[in-house]
Design a protein around this motif. Structure first.
Motif, PDB file in Angstrom:
ATOM      1  N   ILE A  36       0.852  -1.183   0.000  1.00  0.00           N
ATOM      2  CA  ILE A  36       0.000   0.000   0.000  1.00  0.00           C
ATOM      3  C   ILE A  36       0.888   1.234   0.000  1.00  0.00           C
ATOM      4  N   PRO A  37       0.775   2.124  -0.991  1.00  0.00           N
ATOM      5  CA  PRO A  37       1.644   3.308  -1.026  1.00  0.00           C
ATOM      6  C   PRO A  37       1.337   4.261   0.113  1.00  0.00           C
ATOM      7  N   ALA A  38       2.395   4.826   0.685  1.00  0.00           N
ATOM      8  CA  ALA A  38       2.224   5.833   1.724  1.00  0.00           C
ATOM      9  C   ALA A  38       1.992   7.183   1.061  1.00  0.00           C
ATOM     10  N   LEU A  39       1.171   8.027   1.699  1.00  0.00           N
ATOM     11  CA  LEU A  39       0.901   9.351   1.154  1.00  0.00           C
ATOM     12  C   LEU A  39       2.061  10.275   1.456  1.00  0.00           C
ATOM     13  N   SER A  40       2.449  11.071   0.478  1.00  0.00           N
ATOM     14  CA  SER A  40       3.583  11.977   0.622  1.00  0.00           C
ATOM     15  C   SER A  40       3.179  13.359   0.139  1.00  0.00           C
ATOM     16  N   GLU A  43       5.833  15.529  -4.697  1.00  0.00           N
ATOM     17  CA  GLU A  43       5.336  14.976  -5.947  1.00  0.00           C
ATOM     18  C   GLU A  43       6.049  13.693  -6.303  1.00  0.00           C
ATOM     19  N   GLU A  44       7.349  13.583  -5.960  1.00  0.00           N
ATOM     20  CA  GLU A  44       8.111  12.381  -6.219  1.00  0.00           C
ATOM     21  C   GLU A  44       8.798  11.978  -4.922  1.00  0.00           C
ATOM     22  N   SER A  45       9.000  10.687  -4.742  1.00  0.00           N
ATOM     23  CA  SER A  45       9.646  10.187  -3.523  1.00  0.00           C
ATOM     24  C   SER A  45      10.758   9.241  -3.917  1.00  0.00           C
ATOM     25  N   SER A  46      11.900   9.412  -3.255  1.00  0.00           N
ATOM     26  CA  SER A  46      13.050   8.552  -3.546  1.00  0.00           C
ATOM     27  C   SER A  46      13.219   7.460  -2.522  1.00  0.00           C
ATOM     28  N   VAL A  47      12.323   7.395  -1.538  1.00  0.00           N
ATOM     29  CA  VAL A  47      12.453   6.377  -0.507  1.00  0.00           C
ATOM     30  C   VAL A  47      12.112   5.019  -1.077  1.00  0.00           C
ATOM     31  N   SER A  48      12.620   3.955  -0.410  1.00  0.00           N
ATOM     32  CA  SER A  48      12.397   2.600  -0.913  1.00  0.00           C
ATOM     33  C   SER A  48      10.959   2.160  -0.715  1.00  0.00           C
ATOM     34  N   VAL A  49      10.290   2.678   0.336  1.00  0.00           N
ATOM     35  CA  VAL A  49       8.887   2.322   0.553  1.00  0.00           C
ATOM     36  C   VAL A  49       8.048   3.031  -0.491  1.00  0.00           C
ATOM     37  N   PRO A  50       7.150   2.333  -1.199  1.00  0.00           N
ATOM     38  CA  PRO A  50       6.353   2.983  -2.231  1.00  0.00           C
ATOM     39  C   PRO A  50       5.525   4.116  -1.640  1.00  0.00           C
ATOM     40  N   ALA A  51       5.613   5.298  -2.242  1.00  0.00           N
ATOM     41  CA  ALA A  51       4.893   6.460  -1.748  1.00  0.00           C
ATOM     42  C   ALA A  51       4.205   7.147  -2.913  1.00  0.00           C
ATOM     43  N   ALA A  52       3.158   7.909  -2.605  1.00  0.00           N
ATOM     44  CA  ALA A  52       2.402   8.601  -3.651  1.00  0.00           C
ATOM     45  C   ALA A  52       2.013   9.973  -3.145  1.00  0.00           C
ATOM     46  N   SER A  53       2.155  10.979  -4.001  1.00  0.00           N
ATOM     47  CA  SER A  53       1.644  12.304  -3.673  1.00  0.00           C
ATOM     48  C   SER A  53       0.119  12.239  -3.720  1.00  0.00           C
ATOM     49  N   ARG A  54      -0.533  13.306  -3.242  1.00  0.00           N
ATOM     50  CA  ARG A  54      -1.997  13.288  -3.253  1.00  0.00           C
ATOM     51  C   ARG A  54      -2.518  13.223  -4.693  1.00  0.00           C
ATOM     52  N   ARG A  55      -1.832  13.921  -5.587  1.00  0.00           N
ATOM     53  CA  ARG A  55      -2.259  13.874  -6.979  1.00  0.00           C
ATOM     54  C   ARG A  55      -2.115  12.467  -7.541  1.00  0.00           C
ATOM     55  N   LEU A  76      -6.727   2.749   0.036  1.00  0.00           N
ATOM     56  CA  LEU A  76      -6.150   4.047  -0.312  1.00  0.00           C
ATOM     57  C   LEU A  76      -7.117   5.172   0.044  1.00  0.00           C
ATOM     58  N   ARG A  77      -8.392   4.964  -0.202  1.00  0.00           N
ATOM     59  CA  ARG A  77      -9.397   5.971   0.156  1.00  0.00           C
ATOM     60  C   ARG A  77      -9.389   6.214   1.669  1.00  0.00           C
ATOM     61  N   GLU A  78      -9.303   5.112   2.444  1.00  0.00           N
ATOM     62  CA  GLU A  78      -9.277   5.267   3.895  1.00  0.00           C
ATOM     63  C   GLU A  78      -8.015   5.997   4.351  1.00  0.00           C
ATOM     64  N   ALA A  79      -6.886   5.727   3.674  1.00  0.00           N
ATOM     65  CA  ALA A  79      -5.639   6.402   4.044  1.00  0.00           C
ATOM     66  C   ALA A  79      -5.742   7.901   3.786  1.00  0.00           C
ATOM     67  N   ILE A  80      -6.371   8.293   2.665  1.00  0.00           N
ATOM     68  CA  ILE A  80      -6.529   9.719   2.355  1.00  0.00           C
ATOM     69  C   ILE A  80      -7.429  10.387   3.382  1.00  0.00           C
ATOM     70  N   LEU A  81      -8.512   9.731   3.740  1.00  0.00           N
ATOM     71  CA  LEU A  81      -9.445  10.315   4.710  1.00  0.00           C
ATOM     72  C   LEU A  81      -8.812  10.423   6.096  1.00  0.00           C
ATOM     73  N   GLU A  82      -8.000   9.436   6.470  1.00  0.00           N
ATOM     74  CA  GLU A  82      -7.363   9.498   7.782  1.00  0.00           C
ATOM     75  C   GLU A  82      -6.345  10.631   7.866  1.00  0.00           C
ATOM     76  N   SER A  83      -5.733  10.999   6.731  1.00  0.00           N
ATOM     77  CA  SER A  83      -4.743  12.074   6.730  1.00  0.00           C
ATOM     78  C   SER A  83      -5.372  13.447   6.459  1.00  0.00           C
ATOM     79  N   LEU A  84      -6.686  13.481   6.324  1.00  0.00           N
ATOM     80  CA  LEU A  84      -7.371  14.724   5.954  1.00  0.00           C
ATOM     81  C   LEU A  84      -7.265  15.755   7.076  1.00  0.00           C
TER      82      LEU A  84
END
Length: 536
Positions: A36-40, A43-55, A76-84
């Motif tokens: 599951i990608p982490a929200l960042s 716009e781009e992430s260089s970390v090894s853990v998969p991450a995604a910008s809000r866009r 992913l929807r729940e992750a966005i709402l939890e970080s809202l």
């Protein structure tokens, strides 16, 4: 994928034009490992853990809806709402409305209602972002009024929380692949013989609707053939990966013949249990009746690698399958002595080290019963030697060693004869003129020489010697002495041996039966003297 595979025509290409590369990578990470990608905020992430910008997260949500990746979309929807938060609320609401992501929009509305008073006091938080979407602002205030009215009446009627994420589907998806291969096998059996079908799997599948699960390789065990998916087998087994990627005949025919199994040819039930594990990582098809055959398919453990040993097939996570087979085999054998012996032989032949150790322990535990009824006769000589060694180690304190060569402690009672050395070395040396002697006293007329070992020993013979060159030390001072042993009760018992030496310096006395005790003594009235005393 390497050029050899491309030249062989095994790469099938799917062109997707409506996804960015990053979104596709995130989808593939999920498909292969449920990452599951982490929200960042970046716009781009260089970390090894998969991450995604809000866009990128919104693009991924759209892809999930289009390609029916339901569980990732929900999580992913729940992750966005939890970080809202209030800062990003309006932009998330805008994107969910424009992209028609209903579950996300519903969650944003619920967030707005719970922070309605703050939003009314600070309209700059959302009015600029939503200025070109009057219908969204209208819906927001309409729901706000309804929420306030319900609150005044003693309750709130905010929209309910979206449904939770569905259970993981990655295992069930691979179960579908496994089942598809089995269905294809039945189709081949009904349509043509193995000879008619040739050695190469069909590259064009039968009609499957919108899904293409047709297997592309064969696994042959004995006279039986099993269809499978080469990508799955290669990902789970280094053996299959090498077979499919090499220049061997298997590479062109996509057929692998397994000839390493020891003993009888594994039954279909056993092969399918192993294949099911390769597809799903589950061992539910392993049971007491097929455990040994599955271990035979897996292959022997190597040296001291233990859990790291993938066996002949070099399976990933082979330890899980091994332990399931071992547990099933042990449970099936239970306390049945015949089954334990049978399992010991099978584990020995298969090179199943842990299972063999368990069977060895159980054999030692039932050793007496097995030995008395001759059940150990079926064991090969090398294995029987291992059993006897384990018995000797396991019953070290209960199985006495032969007394010969073991040192013991000397005691002379009730008092020593000061004319002799009275030491262990003197009694066990070839110099018969030294030795040990004891004299009775006014309170005890019996003289004794006592040999005490560190643990119980077995004695079948006693060697006694005297010195006939010394006038006051000859056979007369040892003849008629009795051999006694210390019983488990703590009392001295007679050993049915009376020492008589005539015209000899040394005499060996064979005991009527082997004696086992921690201590032995020669006892005689008034005076006792010997130049040599050995226990064998």
């Amino acid at each position: 994928m390497d050029d050899r595979c491309r030249r062989a025509g095994t790469v099938r290409q799917v062109r997707i034009s409506d996804l960015s590369r990053r979104t596709l990578v995130l989808l593939l990470r999920w498909a292969y490992g449920e990452a599951i990608p982490a929200l960042s905020e970046e716009e781009e992430s260089s970390v090894s853990v998969p991450a995604a910008s809000r866009r990128a997260a919104f693009e991924l949500l759209e892809a999930c809806a289009k390609y029916e990746v339901e569980r990732l979309g929900t999580l992913l929807r729940e992750a966005i709402l939890e970080s809202l938060d209030l800062t990003h609320f309006a932009s998330v609401l805008r994107e969910s409305h424009v992209r028609q992501i209903s579950g996300l929009k519903q969650g944003c509305m619920r967030f707005a209602l719970h922070n309605f008073d703050t939003l009314v006091e600070r309209p700059e938080l959302f009015m600029h972002t939503l200025s070109d979407l009057p219908e969204v602002v209208s819906d927001l205030f309409r729901l706000g009024r309804l929420w306030k009215d319900a609150e005044g009446e003693g309750g709130r009627s905010a929209p309910g929380r979206p449904a939770p994420a569905v259970p993981s589907t990655i295992v069930s998806d691979f179960c579908r692949l496994f089942d598809a291969a089995r269905l294809e096998e039945h189709g081949e059996e009904g349509g043509s013989s193995r000879e008619d079908s040739g050695d190469r799997p069909r590259t064009a599948p039968r009609h499957r609707g919108q899904h293409d699960f047709v297997p592309d390789c064969r696994v042959v065990v004995g006279e039986d053939m099993y269809l499978a998916h080469s990508a799955v087998l290669a990902a789970r087994s280094e053996f299959f990966r090498a077979a499919f990627a090499s220049e061997m005949v298997e590479r062109t025919s996509l057929m692998v013949t397994l000839q390493h199994c020891r003993g009888d040819r594994p039954r279909r039930e056993s092969v399918l249990a192993m294949l099911y594990f390769l597809y799903t990582g589950k061992t539910t098809k392993v049971n007491g009746s097929n455990a040994i055959e599955v271990l035979s398919l897996l292959g022997a453990e190597h040296g001291d690698e233990g859990d790291c040993s993938g066996g002949f097939l070099q399976l990933h996570d082979a330890a899980t399958l091994r332990r399931a087979c071992e547990a099933a085999a042990e449970s099936a054998a239970g306390e049945d002595e015949d089954e334990i012996i049978k399992l010991l032989v099978q584990a020995h032949d298969l090179g199943a080290l842990r299972l063999k150790q368990w069977a060895l322990r159980m054999t030692v535990h039932h050793f007496k019963e097995l030995a008395l009824r001759g059940a150990l006769e079926v064991l090969p000589a090398s294995l029987l030697t291992e059993v006897l060694r384990e018995v000797a180690v396991g019953y070290d304190r209960l199985l006495p060693s032969a007394a010969k060569g073991l040192r013991w402690e000397l005691s002379v009672l009730p008092q020593a004869d000061n004319g002799l050395e009275n030491t262990y070395e003197a009694l066990t040396s070839a110099d018969l003129s030294s030795g040990a002697g004891a004299c009775g006293s006014s309170g005890c007329s019996e003289a004794s020489i006592v040999a005490t070992f560190s643990q119980p020993v077995r004695v079948r013979r006693v060697r006694v010697g005297v010195d006939l060159t010394n006038g006051d030390f000859d056979a007369a001072w040892v003849n008629d002495a009795k051999l006694q042993f210390l019983a488990a009760s703590g009392l001295w018992q007679d050993g049915d041996l009376t020492v008589i030496i005539h015209d000899r310096l040394v005499r060996d006395f064979e005991l009527p039966e082997v004696l086992i005790a921690p201590a032995f003594r020669l006892v005689r009235r008034h005076r006792l003297a010997v130049g040599l005393l050995l226990f064998e």
